[in-house]
Design a protein around this motif. Structure first.
Motif, short mmCIF file in Angstrom:
data_model
loop_
_atom_site.label_atom_id
_atom_site.label_comp_id
_atom_site.label_asym_id
_atom_site.label_seq_id
_atom_site.Cartn_x
_atom_site.Cartn_y
_atom_site.Cartn_z
N LYS A 13 0.15 -0.14 11.99
CA LYS A 13 -0.59 -0.21 13.25
C LYS A 13 0.35 -0.36 14.44
O LYS A 13 0.11 0.19 15.51
N GLN A 16 1.81 3.01 15.10
CA GLN A 16 0.80 3.84 15.76
C GLN A 16 0.80 3.58 17.26
O GLN A 16 0.75 4.51 18.06
N ARG A 17 0.84 2.32 17.64
CA ARG A 17 0.82 1.95 19.05
C ARG A 17 2.07 2.45 19.77
O ARG A 17 2.01 2.91 20.91
N GLU A 23 -2.18 6.85 11.49
CA GLU A 23 -1.79 5.82 10.52
C GLU A 23 -1.01 6.43 9.37
O GLU A 23 -0.04 5.85 8.88
#
Length: 67
Positions: A13, A16-17, A23
Motif C-alpha cells: 500500500k 502504491q501511494r 497493488e
C-alpha cells in the motif's frame, strides 16, 4: 508535541501511494527488490531499500509512509 513514530518496513500500500501504480505492481516490485538484495521471501523491505532501488530521495519516501 511527541514526534510521530516511523515504520522501518514498507507494505504494498505504501508503494502504491508513492508510485501511483496498482497493488499487484507493488507486490511484484517488492519481490524484485528482495531478489536484487538476496533476501528471502519472508524478509521485509525497508523504506531506505525502496528509495535506493527506485533512485528516489529517501526523505520523500519517509514522508509518504508516515501514517
Amino acid at each position: 508535541m511527541k514526534p510521530r513514530p516511523t515504520r522501518l518496513c514498507i507494505y504494498p500500500k505504501d508503494i502504491q501511494r508513492i508510485t501511483g501504480k496498482s497493488e499487484r505492481y507493488s507486490r511484484n516490485l517488492m519481490q524484485r527488490i528482495r531478489t536484487s538484495l538476496g533476501k528471502q521471501p519472508h524478509h521485509p523491505v525497508t523504506w531506505l531499500e525502496l528509495a535506493t532501488y527506485l533512485n528516489l530521495p529517501p526523505d520523500q519516501i519517509r514522508e509518504l509512509i508516515l501514517d
